[in-house]
Design an enzyme around this catalytic site. Structure first.
Site, mmCIF file in Angstrom:
data_model
loop_
_atom_site.group_PDB
_atom_site.id
_atom_site.type_symbol
_atom_site.label_atom_id
_atom_site.label_comp_id
_atom_site.label_asym_id
_atom_site.label_seq_id
_atom_site.Cartn_x
_atom_site.Cartn_y
_atom_site.Cartn_z
ATOM 1 N N LYS A 20 22.337 -1.311 -3.440
ATOM 2 C CA LYS A 20 21.306 -0.643 -4.076
ATOM 3 C C LYS A 20 21.837 1.049 -3.859
ATOM 4 O O LYS A 20 22.524 1.079 -2.879
ATOM 5 C CB LYS A 20 19.931 -0.755 -2.970
ATOM 6 C CG LYS A 20 18.873 -0.412 -3.662
ATOM 7 C CD LYS A 20 18.197 -1.148 -4.781
ATOM 8 C CE LYS A 20 16.858 -0.980 -5.447
ATOM 9 N NZ LYS A 20 16.460 -1.864 -6.281
ATOM 10 N N GLY A 31 0.130 -0.897 -9.443
ATOM 11 C CA GLY A 31 1.515 -0.422 -10.003
ATOM 12 C C GLY A 31 1.133 -0.511 -11.463
ATOM 13 O O GLY A 31 0.389 -1.307 -12.085
ATOM 14 N N GLY A 79 3.733 0.483 -13.912
ATOM 15 C CA GLY A 79 5.118 0.944 -14.220
ATOM 16 C C GLY A 79 5.747 -0.056 -14.989
ATOM 17 O O GLY A 79 5.205 -0.965 -15.444
ATOM 18 N N ASN A 80 7.066 -0.003 -14.952
ATOM 19 C CA ASN A 80 7.960 -0.870 -15.872
ATOM 20 C C ASN A 80 7.435 -2.347 -15.583
ATOM 21 O O ASN A 80 7.211 -3.164 -16.428
ATOM 22 C CB ASN A 80 9.194 -0.808 -15.680
ATOM 23 C CG ASN A 80 10.231 -1.919 -16.287
ATOM 24 O OD1 ASN A 80 10.529 -2.588 -15.821
ATOM 25 N ND2 ASN A 80 10.430 -1.687 -17.658
HETATM 26 P P1 NAD Z 1 7.883 2.407 -11.900
HETATM 27 O O1 NAD Z 1 8.565 3.701 -11.291
HETATM 28 O O2 NAD Z 1 8.175 2.058 -13.243
HETATM 29 O O3 NAD Z 1 6.571 2.132 -11.398
HETATM 30 C C1 NAD Z 1 6.043 2.381 -10.290
HETATM 31 C C2 NAD Z 1 4.466 2.356 -10.535
HETATM 32 O O4 NAD Z 1 3.843 2.393 -8.932
HETATM 33 C C3 NAD Z 1 3.816 3.498 -10.819
HETATM 34 O O5 NAD Z 1 2.572 3.140 -11.781
HETATM 35 C C4 NAD Z 1 3.348 4.301 -9.680
HETATM 36 O O6 NAD Z 1 2.211 5.077 -9.996
HETATM 37 C C5 NAD Z 1 2.704 3.168 -8.963
HETATM 38 N N1 NAD Z 1 2.811 3.621 -7.583
HETATM 39 C C6 NAD Z 1 3.519 4.241 -6.868
HETATM 40 N N2 NAD Z 1 3.042 4.406 -5.537
HETATM 41 C C7 NAD Z 1 1.878 3.887 -5.466
HETATM 42 C C8 NAD Z 1 0.968 3.711 -4.658
HETATM 43 N N3 NAD Z 1 1.030 4.043 -3.175
HETATM 44 N N4 NAD Z 1 -0.225 2.960 -4.879
HETATM 45 C C9 NAD Z 1 -0.436 2.581 -6.061
HETATM 46 N N5 NAD Z 1 0.596 2.628 -7.135
HETATM 47 C C10 NAD Z 1 1.600 3.223 -6.792
HETATM 48 O O7 NAD Z 1 8.661 1.244 -10.814
HETATM 49 P P2 NAD Z 1 9.061 -0.231 -11.427
HETATM 50 O O8 NAD Z 1 10.424 -0.254 -11.929
HETATM 51 O O9 NAD Z 1 7.789 -0.901 -12.179
HETATM 52 O O10 NAD Z 1 9.107 -0.800 -9.776
HETATM 53 C C11 NAD Z 1 8.163 -1.335 -9.177
HETATM 54 C C12 NAD Z 1 8.586 -2.229 -8.001
HETATM 55 O O11 NAD Z 1 9.368 -3.189 -8.560
HETATM 56 C C13 NAD Z 1 9.607 -1.336 -7.042
HETATM 57 O O12 NAD Z 1 9.291 -1.954 -5.665
HETATM 58 C C14 NAD Z 1 10.935 -1.929 -7.675
HETATM 59 O O13 NAD Z 1 11.781 -1.921 -6.817
HETATM 60 C C15 NAD Z 1 10.657 -3.387 -7.971
HETATM 61 N N6 NAD Z 1 11.566 -3.903 -8.749
HETATM 62 C C16 NAD Z 1 11.787 -3.404 -10.392
HETATM 63 C C17 NAD Z 1 12.543 -3.676 -11.115
HETATM 64 C C18 NAD Z 1 12.779 -3.066 -12.389
HETATM 65 O O14 NAD Z 1 13.644 -3.562 -13.175
HETATM 66 N N7 NAD Z 1 12.000 -2.229 -12.886
HETATM 67 C C19 NAD Z 1 13.412 -5.015 -10.749
HETATM 68 C C20 NAD Z 1 13.028 -5.493 -9.633
HETATM 69 C C21 NAD Z 1 12.269 -4.886 -8.888
#
Ligand code: NAD
Length: 428
Positions: free
Chosen positions: A107, A219, A221-222
């Site tokens: 990571k 959340g 996001g993605n």
């Molecule tokens: P992202 O940056 O696209 O979205 C994150 C979301 O979380 C946003 O909507 C943000 O506003 C919200 N957020 C942040 N802090 C917050 C809080 N305190 N309370 C409420 N909402 C909050 O990130 P992502 O890619 O969607 O990743 C989200 C999680 O999934 C992370 O833990 C990441 O490590 C994990 N993850 C992501 C992937 C991937 O392919 N993107 C793969 C495995 C795991």
């Protein structure tokens, strides 16, 4: 909501220790797997757009590569720490192992806030990160990918810098690249869809029709967006989502009791997954405090934001109706909250199983890059569904057979495979 003294690495180690006790792991293997094999912590000096220099802190942690080259995202976050990166690297090792793909766990991260950086400043950070690590990562050593606040554009800048340094094309260096530039169709959807493939299987096992369920999501996001989309396609209803509000420096929950409209919400959401509060109000959403998503009267909770969100304290506020928690985020649940969830008999789909769709599709991206032949999206998603479903079934069957908590069962499978690879190589 989160506990300020929280240390993600201590939590990852506590989860590992519990598993090591269950499987009776020998001391040397325990020592080896409890810590990363290698870690890099370094400075990235950047000339900002205004001509001033600023120094950013960068990290890469390679936890274990006994089963294959390291694999893991790069996170841009103002609160990033080496311990968070260590925890995430360790979880990556278990994630690749539980879905049985030939990769190890790594990571990376940079302490920065892209909200306050121009695109050219972000590009310079990406290139600076690669310049430091160009000789310690690579298609056969350690393969980065996007994570929180990084995307396909960041990956392409990084790839370009790596190829400039090494003087050749290395599409296998990095995954999550744009489609058409070595990226895989389906990668954007993969993590969120993967969460819902495992949720679908869990509900099937519990004899709960998915189209009769209601969910609340943290959340937007993605991961969350695609999880909601597929869950809706299966007939499930999401009544609220919570996300961060950068200006107010707090989170809010946006609720619509007859179901949020994902397409409508996306029109008022920025690239960081932040919903415009005023526009949401105008569209008829109730704006509630950030923690409200957790206490809703729903069947399914999907934490898909960050680690340390379900704690020993706030977990007591969840509704008696909750039957399944599908962890989209990495490390959202603390060991204290785990105890409560286990006692309450709630079915948990643990993070490194539930969100393994992203890395599984990254692995498919590498396979396609190596063949220089790219599959249609349907084919990618079908292969992803197969991999996720079979990993889920193996974990659920072990949990049933040995009366283990789902997280512990996933750990037993993942750690056993990695420990075996270390032994086979003669490391321990
Ligand atoms: P992202 O940056 O696209 O979205 C994150 C979301 O979380 C946003 O909507 C943000 O506003 C919200 N957020 C942040 N802090 C917050 C809080 N305190 N309370 C409420 N909402 C909050 O990130 P992502 O890619 O969607 O990743 C989200 C999680 O999934 C992370 O833990 C990441 O490590 C994990 N993850 C992501 C992937 C991937 O392919 N993107 C793969 C495995 C795991």
């Amino acid at each position: 909501m989160s506990d300020k003294s929280f240390n993600a690495f201590a939590m990852a180690q506590a989860q590992f220790d519990k598993c090591a006790d269950i499987i009776g792991l020998d001391t040397a293997t325990r020592e080896l797997l409890r810590y990363p094999m290698r870690e890099y912590s370094f400075a990235i000096p950047i000339r900002m757009d205004d001509g001033q220099f600023k120094v950013f802190r960068g990290f890469r942690v390679q936890h274990n590569d006994a089963r294959g080259p390291g694999k893991g995202g790069i996170r841009f976050h103002p609160l990033e720490t080496i311990d968070t990166v260590r925890a995430l690297a360790m979880w990556m090792t278990w994630k690749c192992s539980v879905v049985d793909i030939p990769l190890g766990g790594s990571k990376g991260g940079v302490v920065c806030d892209p909200h306050n950086l121009s695109l050219s400043e972000q590009e310079r950070i990406c290139r600076g990160w690669i310049r430091v690590l160009a000789r310690d990562i690579g298609p056969l050593r350690d393969v980065p990918a996007p994570d929180v606040m990084t995307n396909a554009q960041h990956m392409l800048w990084m790839l370009d810098e790596f190829e400039a340094i090494h003087g050749a094309k290395y599409p296998g260096l990095i995954t999550g690249k744009p489609v058409g530039m070595g990226g895989s169709l389906g990668r954007t959807e993969a993590t969120g869809f993967g969460v819902v493939y495992t949720l679908r299987e869990a509900l099937k096992m519990l004899n709960i029709p998915i189209d009769k369920t209601i969910a609340s999501v943290q959340g937007f996001g993605n991961v969350a967006q695609y999880a909601i989309r597929l869950y809706n396609q299966y007939g499930g209803k999401v009544i609220c989502v919570a996300c961060w509000h950068h200006h107010d420096q707090t989170a809010y929950t946006y609720r619509k009791m007859d179901g949020i409209d994902i397409d409508e919400l996306l029109t008022i959401t920025d690239k960081f997954g932040e919903i415009d509060k005023d526009k949401a109000k105008k569209l008829g959403y109730e704006v509630l405090p950030g923690e409200a998503w957790l206490t809703q009267d729903v069947d399914v909770l999907i934490p898909a934001a960050l680690e340390n969100q379900l704690t020993g304290e706030n977990i007591k506020g969840i509704s008696k109706r909750v039957k399944v928690i599908a962890e989209g985020a990495n490390g959202p649940t603390t060991p204290e909250a785990d105890k409560f969830i286990q006692e309450r008999g709630i079915f948990i789909i643990p993070d490194f199983l539930a969100n393994a769709g992203g890395v599984t599709c990254s692995y498919f991206e590498q396979v396609q890059c190596n063949m220089n032949f790219y599959w249609e999206k349907e084919e990618v998603l079908q292969k992803l569904d197969q991999k996720m479903t079979s990993a889920f079934i193996s974990v659920a069957e072990l949990a049933k057979e040995r009366k283990l908590y789902m997280r512990d069962a996933a750990y037993v499978i993942a750690v056993n495979r990695v420990a075996q690879a270390c032994r086979d190589r003669g490391w321990v």
